[in-house]
Design a protein around this motif. Structure first.
Motif, PDB file in Angstrom:
ATOM      1  N   HIS A  31     -11.319  65.665  31.037  1.00 11.46           N
ATOM      2  CA  HIS A  31     -11.723  66.472  30.187  1.00 11.46           C
ATOM      3  C   HIS A  31     -10.451  66.523  28.933  1.00 11.46           C
ATOM      4  CE1 HIS A  31     -14.137  69.428  32.659  1.00 11.46           C
ATOM      5  NE2 HIS A  31     -14.817  68.326  32.210  1.00 11.46           N
ATOM      6  N   TRP A  32      -9.264  66.414  29.616  1.00  5.09           N
ATOM      7  CA  TRP A  32      -8.112  66.268  28.741  1.00  5.09           C
ATOM      8  C   TRP A  32      -8.166  65.043  27.844  1.00  5.09           C
ATOM      9  CZ3 TRP A  32      -4.116  67.626  26.157  1.00  5.09           C
ATOM     10  CH2 TRP A  32      -3.138  66.842  25.669  1.00  5.09           C
ATOM     11  N   GLN A  33      -8.797  63.821  28.467  1.00  4.60           N
ATOM     12  CA  GLN A  33      -8.889  62.608  27.760  1.00  4.60           C
ATOM     13  C   GLN A  33      -9.916  62.789  26.479  1.00  4.60           C
ATOM     14  OE1 GLN A  33      -7.208  59.749  27.657  1.00  4.60           O
ATOM     15  NE2 GLN A  33      -5.780  60.762  28.849  1.00  4.60           N
ATOM     16  N   THR A  34     -11.094  63.363  26.730  1.00  4.00           N
ATOM     17  CA  THR A  34     -12.097  63.548  25.850  1.00  4.00           C
ATOM     18  C   THR A  34     -11.954  64.463  24.797  1.00  4.00           C
ATOM     19  OG1 THR A  34     -13.265  65.239  27.308  1.00  4.00           O
ATOM     20  CG2 THR A  34     -14.023  62.724  27.592  1.00  4.00           C
ATOM     21  N   ARG A  35     -11.098  65.427  25.113  1.00  8.48           N
ATOM     22  CA  ARG A  35     -10.748  66.459  24.112  1.00  8.48           C
ATOM     23  C   ARG A  35      -9.481  65.624  23.277  1.00  8.48           C
ATOM     24  NH1 ARG A  35     -10.107  71.520  28.144  1.00  8.48           N
ATOM     25  NH2 ARG A  35      -8.442  69.978  28.599  1.00  8.48           N
ATOM     26  N   TYR A  36      -8.799  65.000  23.723  1.00  6.42           N
ATOM     27  CA  TYR A  36      -7.588  64.497  23.109  1.00  6.42           C
ATOM     28  C   TYR A  36      -8.048  63.446  21.993  1.00  6.42           C
ATOM     29  CZ  TYR A  36      -2.976  63.460  21.932  1.00  6.42           C
ATOM     30  OH  TYR A  36      -1.656  63.612  21.500  1.00  6.42           O
TER      31      TYR A  36
END
Length: 60
Positions: A33-38
């Protein structure tokens, strides 16, 4: 300089989340989730460079 800060922030927090996953304290989905939101933050920076820099620095 700005892109380096953005990439360093992403790398540091990704490493922290990955370490939590390896230790068994965080689910891997949190890192995903962090990677896709970033990606959104990186896109905002890229568009800022594309749209604002030519105006600010008077590029032709």
């Amino acid at each position: 300089m700005g892109e380096n800060v953005i990439l360093l922030t992403n790398l540091a927090w990704s490493a922290w989340l990955f370490l939590g996953f390896v230790r068994g304290r965080l689910p891997f989905a949190r890192l995903e989730h962090w990677q896709t939101r970033y990606v959104i933050g990186y896109a905002v920076w890229a568009w800022t460079v594309v749209l604002a820099f030519p105006l600010v620095f008077d590029f032709a």
